[in-house]
Design a protein around this motif. Structure first.
Motif, short mmCIF file in Angstrom:
data_model
loop_
_atom_site.label_atom_id
_atom_site.label_comp_id
_atom_site.label_asym_id
_atom_site.label_seq_id
_atom_site.Cartn_x
_atom_site.Cartn_y
_atom_site.Cartn_z
N HIS A 126 -4.26 3.89 12.61
CA HIS A 126 -4.63 2.77 13.20
C HIS A 126 -6.30 2.93 12.98
O HIS A 126 -6.18 1.11 13.52
N HIS A 127 -6.84 2.90 12.85
CA HIS A 127 -8.34 2.74 12.10
C HIS A 127 -7.98 1.89 10.47
O HIS A 127 -7.14 1.85 10.00
N GLU A 128 -9.15 0.72 11.14
CA GLU A 128 -8.82 -0.17 9.27
C GLU A 128 -9.20 0.58 8.12
O GLU A 128 -8.62 0.15 7.43
N THR A 129 -10.34 1.01 8.39
CA THR A 129 -10.28 1.99 7.02
C THR A 129 -9.27 2.71 6.35
O THR A 129 -9.01 3.36 5.26
N THR A 130 -8.66 3.48 7.28
CA THR A 130 -7.26 4.15 7.31
C THR A 130 -6.26 3.11 6.24
O THR A 130 -5.60 3.20 4.80
N SER A 131 -6.07 2.21 6.76
CA SER A 131 -4.99 1.46 6.88
C SER A 131 -5.46 0.04 5.05
O SER A 131 -4.35 0.06 4.84
N LYS A 259 -11.94 -4.72 -6.47
CA LYS A 259 -11.41 -4.75 -6.02
C LYS A 259 -12.17 -4.53 -4.45
O LYS A 259 -12.44 -3.95 -3.70
N GLU A 260 -12.37 -5.49 -3.03
CA GLU A 260 -12.60 -5.82 -1.67
C GLU A 260 -10.90 -5.65 -0.94
O GLU A 260 -10.71 -6.62 -1.20
N ILE A 261 -11.53 -4.73 -0.65
CA ILE A 261 -10.30 -5.42 0.90
C ILE A 261 -10.61 -4.69 2.30
O ILE A 261 -10.79 -4.07 2.53
N PRO A 262 -11.00 -6.24 2.18
CA PRO A 262 -11.68 -6.00 4.07
C PRO A 262 -11.31 -6.19 5.59
O PRO A 262 -9.68 -7.02 4.47
#
Length: 274
Positions: A126-131, A259-262
């Motif tokens: 659920h948290h942005e960092t995990t996904s 790569k950056e994944i925001p």
């Protein structure tokens, strides 16, 4: 189940994201957000967590030269059905082909199902960092690559990596997280070579991929350990975007950003060794 439980409400005047990340790393149940407050519930006392939180907030004040007012309230309540209510509020998460769901939701036939109960440890998708870490793993994991999951929490990232074909090891400084991760690997018929109590400094070899979903200041602090064990690729997450440049600068001697994944105010970095 005990007759009573404790409810801790933390309302900071600033640095809410940093404080939430700290609590996620140090508390093994779910956290509810209500307006500007963070609500934690447990049948055990919050005394030690509150002490650690105050030390962490003091360090933030020293680093940024800003006073942080922290309103902390602890209530003891009758243990009626808050666990059931919390479970009812947790919905499955779909991250491309992965379907991450708690045990009280059925799996999907056309997905790679991963069973994680959010109450066990941080890392339920659920948290942005995990996904965003899951997306990063999809980019870099190949069959039989070796991978170390640092600060594994629930074990979700290592489980995803193993489903993608990696040979996984993991570690966490929290013994409850280590136990939880082992249980979740078993629940998901996933394989790991080793899960140990501690951090990357206890590793005795290099790995093709190292993933660390922690918080920015810890990533900076353990730079030497991660640099030592990462043979080719580092996935760093738990980073609020305003601290991204500090993390990149710390790792720039040995790694470059591929790569950056925001996602919202968070960012996950894929770094390659130079």
């Amino acid at each position: 189940m005990k007759n009573n439980y404790f409810e801790l409400t933390v309302t900071p005047s600033s640095f809410k994201d940093e404080i939430e990340s700290f609590l996620l790393d140090n508390f093994n149940n779910g956290i509810e957000e209500l307006n500007n407050s963070l609500i934690l519930r447990s049948e055990k006392s919050f005394e030690e967590l509150i002490k650690s939180l105050k030390i962490y907030v003091h360090s933030l004040e020293e680093i940024f030269g800003e006073k942080i007012n922290l309103d902390i309230k602890v209530e003891e309540k009758e243990n009626k059905d808050w666990i059931e209510n919390y479970q009812n509020s947790i919905q499955p998460v779909e991250i491309e082909e992965f379907y991450i769901h708690p045990s009280w939701h059925a799996p999907k036939e056309d997905k790679i199902n991963i069973l994680i109960n959010p109450a066990l440890a941080f890392g339920s998708g659920h948290h942005e960092t995990t996904s965003t870490c899951v997306l990063a793993l999809k980019d870099v994991v190949k069959e039989n690559k070796t991978l170390l999951d640092v600060g594994c929490g629930s074990g979700i990232l290592g489980i995803v990596a193993n489903k993608l074909g990696a040979n996984v090891e993991a570690c966490d400084t929290d013994p409850l997280a280590v136990d939880s991760a082992k249980e979740n690997y078993e629940l998901n018929n996933a394989n790991y070579e080793n899960i140990w109590l501690g951090s990357a400094n206890k590793a005795n070899k290099q790995y093709d991929i190292v993933v660390a979903n922690i918080i920015a200041d810890v990533l900076i602090f353990i730079y030497k350990d991660l640099e030592k064990v990462a043979k080719d690729t580092l996935i760093l997450s738990g980073i609020i975007d305003k601290y991204k440049d500090k993390v990149i600068e710390k790792y720039s001697k040995s790694f470059k950003v591929e790569k950056e994944i925001p996602k919202n105010e968070w960012v996950t970095l894929i770094l390659k060794r130079v």
